[in-house]
Write an enzyme that holds these catalytic residues in place. Structure first.
Site, PDB file in Angstrom:
ATOM      1  N   ARG A 107      79.791 -14.536  20.428  1.00 35.92           N
ATOM      2  CA  ARG A 107      79.208 -14.681  19.090  1.00 35.92           C
ATOM      3  C   ARG A 107      80.280 -14.719  18.005  1.00 35.92           C
ATOM      4  O   ARG A 107      80.124 -15.418  17.005  1.00 35.92           O
ATOM      5  CB  ARG A 107      78.195 -13.573  18.832  1.00 35.92           C
ATOM      6  CG  ARG A 107      76.903 -13.810  19.611  1.00 35.92           C
ATOM      7  CD  ARG A 107      75.896 -12.733  19.362  1.00 35.92           C
ATOM      8  NE  ARG A 107      74.593 -13.077  19.909  1.00 35.92           N
ATOM      9  CZ  ARG A 107      73.712 -12.176  20.317  1.00 35.92           C
ATOM     10  NH1 ARG A 107      73.986 -10.886  20.238  1.00 35.92           N
ATOM     11  NH2 ARG A 107      72.552 -12.559  20.798  1.00 35.92           N
ATOM     12  N   ARG A 165      75.831  -8.508  27.486  1.00 40.21           N
ATOM     13  CA  ARG A 165      75.750  -8.075  26.086  1.00 40.21           C
ATOM     14  C   ARG A 165      77.141  -7.719  25.550  1.00 40.21           C
ATOM     15  O   ARG A 165      77.448  -7.965  24.388  1.00 40.21           O
ATOM     16  CB  ARG A 165      74.752  -6.937  25.943  1.00 40.21           C
ATOM     17  CG  ARG A 165      73.327  -7.433  26.283  1.00 40.21           C
ATOM     18  CD  ARG A 165      72.249  -6.423  26.077  1.00 40.21           C
ATOM     19  NE  ARG A 165      71.958  -6.173  24.687  1.00 40.21           N
ATOM     20  CZ  ARG A 165      71.291  -6.997  23.880  1.00 40.21           C
ATOM     21  NH1 ARG A 165      70.871  -8.162  24.324  1.00 40.21           N
ATOM     22  NH2 ARG A 165      71.053  -6.664  22.635  1.00 40.21           N
ATOM     23  N   LYS A 186      71.916 -21.316  22.400  1.00 37.98           N
ATOM     24  CA  LYS A 186      70.967 -21.698  21.356  1.00 37.98           C
ATOM     25  C   LYS A 186      71.305 -23.054  20.719  1.00 37.98           C
ATOM     26  O   LYS A 186      72.408 -23.581  20.904  1.00 37.98           O
ATOM     27  CB  LYS A 186      70.937 -20.609  20.283  1.00 37.98           C
ATOM     28  CG  LYS A 186      70.381 -19.280  20.774  1.00 37.98           C
ATOM     29  CD  LYS A 186      70.403 -18.260  19.642  1.00 37.98           C
ATOM     30  CE  LYS A 186      69.796 -16.942  20.048  1.00 37.98           C
ATOM     31  NZ  LYS A 186      69.820 -15.969  18.924  1.00 37.98           N
ATOM     32  N   THR A 220      74.867  -8.913  17.484  1.00 39.87           N
ATOM     33  CA  THR A 220      73.967  -9.966  17.006  1.00 39.87           C
ATOM     34  C   THR A 220      74.546 -10.692  15.798  1.00 39.87           C
ATOM     35  O   THR A 220      74.446 -11.910  15.690  1.00 39.87           O
ATOM     36  CB  THR A 220      72.594  -9.358  16.646  1.00 39.87           C
ATOM     37  OG1 THR A 220      72.077  -8.702  17.808  1.00 39.87           O
ATOM     38  CG2 THR A 220      71.617 -10.415  16.195  1.00 39.87           C
ATOM     39  N   HIS A 258      71.495 -16.093  23.285  1.00 47.89           N
ATOM     40  CA  HIS A 258      70.493 -15.030  23.458  1.00 47.89           C
ATOM     41  C   HIS A 258      70.795 -14.347  24.776  1.00 47.89           C
ATOM     42  O   HIS A 258      71.210 -14.993  25.737  1.00 47.89           O
ATOM     43  CB  HIS A 258      69.081 -15.626  23.524  1.00 47.89           C
ATOM     44  CG  HIS A 258      68.052 -14.674  24.066  1.00 47.89           C
ATOM     45  ND1 HIS A 258      67.358 -13.796  23.272  1.00 47.89           N
ATOM     46  CD2 HIS A 258      67.631 -14.447  25.342  1.00 47.89           C
ATOM     47  CE1 HIS A 258      66.535 -13.082  24.033  1.00 47.89           C
ATOM     48  NE2 HIS A 258      66.685 -13.459  25.291  1.00 47.89           N
ATOM     49  N   GLU A 309      61.968 -12.745  31.251  1.00 52.30           N
ATOM     50  CA  GLU A 309      62.520 -13.920  30.576  1.00 52.30           C
ATOM     51  C   GLU A 309      62.932 -15.009  31.574  1.00 52.30           C
ATOM     52  O   GLU A 309      62.710 -16.193  31.322  1.00 52.30           O
ATOM     53  CB  GLU A 309      63.705 -13.513  29.703  1.00 52.30           C
ATOM     54  CG  GLU A 309      63.281 -12.691  28.498  1.00 52.30           C
ATOM     55  CD  GLU A 309      64.438 -12.269  27.615  1.00 52.30           C
ATOM     56  OE1 GLU A 309      64.166 -11.888  26.464  1.00 52.30           O
ATOM     57  OE2 GLU A 309      65.606 -12.308  28.061  1.00 52.30           O
ATOM     58  N   TYR A 326      59.176 -15.691  22.267  1.00 52.99           N
ATOM     59  CA  TYR A 326      59.475 -14.637  21.299  1.00 52.99           C
ATOM     60  C   TYR A 326      58.224 -13.910  20.809  1.00 52.99           C
ATOM     61  O   TYR A 326      58.229 -13.310  19.733  1.00 52.99           O
ATOM     62  CB  TYR A 326      60.247 -15.225  20.111  1.00 52.99           C
ATOM     63  CG  TYR A 326      61.675 -15.584  20.462  1.00 52.99           C
ATOM     64  CD1 TYR A 326      62.621 -14.592  20.691  1.00 52.99           C
ATOM     65  CD2 TYR A 326      62.075 -16.905  20.579  1.00 52.99           C
ATOM     66  CE1 TYR A 326      63.930 -14.910  21.025  1.00 52.99           C
ATOM     67  CE2 TYR A 326      63.386 -17.233  20.909  1.00 52.99           C
ATOM     68  CZ  TYR A 326      64.306 -16.232  21.126  1.00 52.99           C
ATOM     69  OH  TYR A 326      65.600 -16.553  21.454  1.00 52.99           O
ATOM     70  N   ASN A 348      73.512 -17.481  16.026  1.00 55.44           N
ATOM     71  CA  ASN A 348      74.575 -16.702  16.659  1.00 55.44           C
ATOM     72  C   ASN A 348      74.915 -17.158  18.079  1.00 55.44           C
ATOM     73  O   ASN A 348      75.404 -16.388  18.886  1.00 55.44           O
ATOM     74  CB  ASN A 348      74.239 -15.212  16.620  1.00 55.44           C
ATOM     75  CG  ASN A 348      72.950 -14.876  17.332  1.00 55.44           C
ATOM     76  OD1 ASN A 348      72.354 -15.716  18.007  1.00 55.44           O
ATOM     77  ND2 ASN A 348      72.507 -13.642  17.189  1.00 55.44           N
TER      78      ASN A 348
END
Length: 144
Positions: free
Chosen positions: A104, A87, A11, A93, A117, A128, A51, A114
């Site tokens: 993160r 993940r 990000k 998150t 994604h 995606e 999104y 964070n």
């Protein structure tokens, strides 16, 4: 177990801090293969499209503004159990609640900024990845 793909986005906050290289290196150390990668600067409309499922939620405008403020790095990653493993590697998150050593925890500042994604399930990952990459841009899986 079969190979699986997931989408990774580094990000704007992490890109602005020049931590993308460290994040990519970590993902490769965790066994992910980068099948496609590009640095892009989303327009507001592109961020809204990506999104779209969050439209109408309280954080939508802030999220779209954030994701379109500066470049991002999008990657199609592959490995066994890619979605769940990604993940696990990125952590919760909220960086304050993320496990020590997760991406993160190391690079995120707060819930909104964070660092990364990740897709939440294989079907989402496929959608995606297709949002950002044409089929010919994603390297085929290795065959045995």
């Amino acid at each position: 177990m079969a190979l699986e793909r997931t989408l990774s986005i580094i990000k704007p906050d992490a890109m602005e801090k020049n931590t993308a290289g460290a994040i990519v290196a970590r993902l490769e150390q965790e066994g992910f293969t980068v099948k496609a990668m590009k640095r892009i600067h989303l327009t507001r409309a592109e961020a809204e499209g990506f999104y779209a499922e969050h439209r109408g939620r309280g954080f939508f405008d802030e999220l779209v503004t954030f994701m379109s403020r500066s470049p991002i790095l999008v990657m199609a990653l592959e490995r066994e159990d890619a979605v769940a493993k990604y993940r696990e590697v990125i952590g919760a998150t909220d960086p304050a609640k993320a496990a020590a050593g997760t991406i993160r925890k190391l690079y995120g500042a707060n819930v909104g900024e964070n660092a990364v994604h990740g897709s939440d399930k294989p079907a989402t990952a496929a959608r995606e990845i297709a949002y950002f990459f044409a089929g010919y841009e994603v390297a085929p899986s290795a065959t045995a």
